[in-house]
Design a protein around this motif. Structure first.
Motif, PDB file in Angstrom:
ATOM      1  N   TRP A 210       0.848  -1.195   0.000  1.00  0.00           N
ATOM      2  CA  TRP A 210       0.000   0.000   0.000  1.00  0.00           C
ATOM      3  C   TRP A 210       0.875   1.234   0.000  1.00  0.00           C
ATOM      4  N   ARG A 229      -1.107   4.719 -10.436  1.00  0.00           N
ATOM      5  CA  ARG A 229      -2.040   3.642 -10.058  1.00  0.00           C
ATOM      6  C   ARG A 229      -2.992   3.328 -11.207  1.00  0.00           C
ATOM      7  N   LYS A 236      -1.656  -0.761  -3.832  1.00  0.00           N
ATOM      8  CA  LYS A 236      -2.949  -0.125  -3.624  1.00  0.00           C
ATOM      9  C   LYS A 236      -2.678   1.290  -3.098  1.00  0.00           C
ATOM     10  N   ASP A 258      -7.686   3.720  -4.315  1.00  0.00           N
ATOM     11  CA  ASP A 258      -8.309   2.497  -3.812  1.00  0.00           C
ATOM     12  C   ASP A 258      -9.068   2.736  -2.513  1.00  0.00           C
TER      13      ASP A 258
END
Length: 387
Positions: A210, A229, A236, A258
Motif C-alpha cells: 500500500w 495507479r 494499492k 483504492d
C-alpha cells in the motif's frame, strides 16, 4: 536454455500475484530469491541467457517492484509507504476559557506531527514494515524528525532534505477540553515535493503493498501518483484529504484511488453538497465519493461515527466511546489502524472499525501518537468495539 524449473522455487501464493512477469523475468526472480548475492553473469549462465538480457530483466523487476535496487534487496511481504507531511507541532491548551485579543495562560507541548508522518509512526509501532517519503529543511527540526523516525524503525532513505525552506511547522490552540480552536501552519516546503521525485524513487514505491499519501504535496504530485495507479502500478493507493482547502488538490475524477479518507466537511466540500447532522449524511457522502471514482471511501463524523462505502455497499458504524484528553492525531491513527488491519487480511469494514478504536485510544493520550501503542496494546482494547 531457460530453466523454467527455477520458477517452482516460488510459492503458489506468490506466483498468483506475478501475472505481470514474463517467464524469463520469473526465472531470474526465482534465482535472486534463492541467492540474493548471485551476480548477473552467474544468473545468465544458469539460465542460458546473455548477461545483457539478465540486466534488462533485473531493471524490469525493479520497475515492477519485485526487488529494491542494488544488492537485490527483497521487499517485505507486506509493506507500506507513507508520502506527505512531516511537521513540527506546537500545541497550546488553554487553562481557562479562551478570551480573544488578549494573552491566555496555556500548557504548551512540542511534538512531531504531519498526517503522513503520524500515520507512518503508528504503522511502525503496530508492526507494519513502513517507509516514509517527504521533504524536510536542512535544520535542527528536520534532523530531529528523521532521527526519531529512524529510531522507530521507519525507512527514511527517500526523504528529501532542502535548504530552500525550513521544516514545516503547525501550531494548535486548544480549549480547556482539548478541542481545536485555531490552527496555523507553515507548510510551504511541501510545494517543493514535485512529481519527478516519484520517478526517482519509483522502484521503492512499486515494491509497496500500500502507498498512502496525504494532501500536503501539490496537486501535480498527487495527480502523478494517482496516474501511476491508473497505469497499473501493483500497489494499492490510499489518500487522506487533510483539510477542506487541501482536499481541493484532488482531481474531480477519483479513479485510481483504492481507499479515500475524508471527514464529512471535506467530503461535502469537494462534492459540492450541503451537509446534515446525521450519520446518514456521511453514508451518502461516502457513496458519492465512490461514484466519483474512488474504489472505497471512509467518511468520518467525529462522535457520530463513520461511514464506509466498500465493495458490499455502504455501512455505518458508531464511534467508540472515548474519554478524550486531546484529539490531535486521532484521524491519523484511524488511517493507520485501518491500513494495518487491511494488510493483515481484514476487509475494509472491519479494518475501519479497528481504525476508529485506535483513533479513540489516541484521543485519550496527550501525544499525537499514543506512547504505549503496539499491536498487543491495540488487541487488549478490542473489547471496546461494540457489536
Amino acid at each position: 536454455m531457460l530453466s523454467i524449473s527455477k520458477i517452482t522455487k516460488l510459492q503458489p501464493s506468490e506466483l498468483d500475484k506475478m501475472d505481470d512477469l514474463a517467464p524469463q523475468e520469473a526465472a531470474v526472480l526465482a534465482i535472486i530469491k534463492d541467492n540474493p548475492f548471485a551476480g548477473q553473469q552467474e544468473i545468465a549462465s544458469m539460465l542460458g541467457l546473455a548477461r545483457s538480457t539478465v540486466a534488462a530483466h533485473i531493471v524490469q523487476l525493479m520497475q515492477k517492484g519485485y526487488i529494491l535496487g542494488r544488492g537485490y534487496v527483497m521487499p517485505a511481504r507486506t509493506r507500506a509507504v507513507c508520502i506527505g507531511g512531516a511537521v513540527l507541532d506546537h500545541k497550546y491548551r488553554a487553562k481557562e476559557a479562551l478570551v480573544f485579543e488578549t494573552s491566555n495562560p496555556v500548557d504548551g507541548i512540542r511534538s512531531l506531527g504531519g498526517v503522513a508522518r503520524n500515520v507512518a509512526e503508528n504503522l511502525a509501532l503496530l508492526g507494519t514494515s513502513t517507509s516514509f517519503v517527504s521533504i524536510v529543511g536542512d535544520d535542527e527540526g528536520g534532523r530531529a524528525i528523521l532521527k526519531h523516525m529512524r529510531d522507530r524503525g521507519i525507512d527514511v532513505s527517500q526523504v528529501v532534505t532542502t535548504s530552500e525552506r525550513p521544516t514545516a511547522e503547525y501550531a494548535a490552540i486548544l480549549d480547556p477540553q482539548g478541542e481545536l480552536v485555531l490552527g496555523i501552519a507553515d507548510m510551504g516546503i511541501f510545494d517543493l515535493l514535485l512529481p519527478n521525485h516519484i520517478e526517482r524513487i519509483w522502484p521503492h514505491l512499486a515494491a509497496a503493498s500500500w502507498v498512502f499519501s496525504d494532501c500536503n504535496p501539490p496537486a501535480e504530485m498527487l495527480a502523478a501518483l494517482i496516474a501511476k495507479r491508473q497505469g497499473g502500478a501493483r500497489f494499492k493507493l490510499a489518500i487522506d484529504a487533510v483539510s477542506t482547502p487541501k482536499a481541493a488538490r484532488l482531481p474531480k475524477n477519483l479513479t485510481g484511488i483504492d481507499l479515500l479518507f475524508m471527514n464529512i466537511d471535506e467530503a461535502n466540500s469537494i462534492l459540492k453538497r450541503q451537509g446534515h447532522e446525521t450519520i446518514e449524511d456521511a453514508r451518502e457522502a461516502a457513496l458519492a465519493l465512490q461514484a466519483a471514482g474512488a474504489r472505497e471511501a471512509i467518511v468520518t463524523m467525529a462522535a457520530r461515527g463513520i461511514a464506509v462505502a466498500g465493495i458490499e455497499g455502504a455501512k455505518t458504524f458508531p464511534a467508540v466511546t472515548a474519554r478524550p484528553i486531546d484529539i490531535t492525531g486521532a484521524g491519523d491513527a484511524m488511517i493507520a489502524g485501518t491500513l494495518h488491519s487491511i494488510l493483515n487480511g481484514e476487509n475494509t469494514y472491519a479494518a475501519a472499525r479497528t481504525g476508529a478504536l485506535l483513533a479513540t485510544l489516541t484521543t485519550e493520550s496527550t501525544a499525537s501518537v499514543h506512547t504505549e501503542l503496539s499491536e498487543r496494546f491495540l488487541e487488549a482494547n478490542m473489547h471496546r468495539l461494540v457489536g
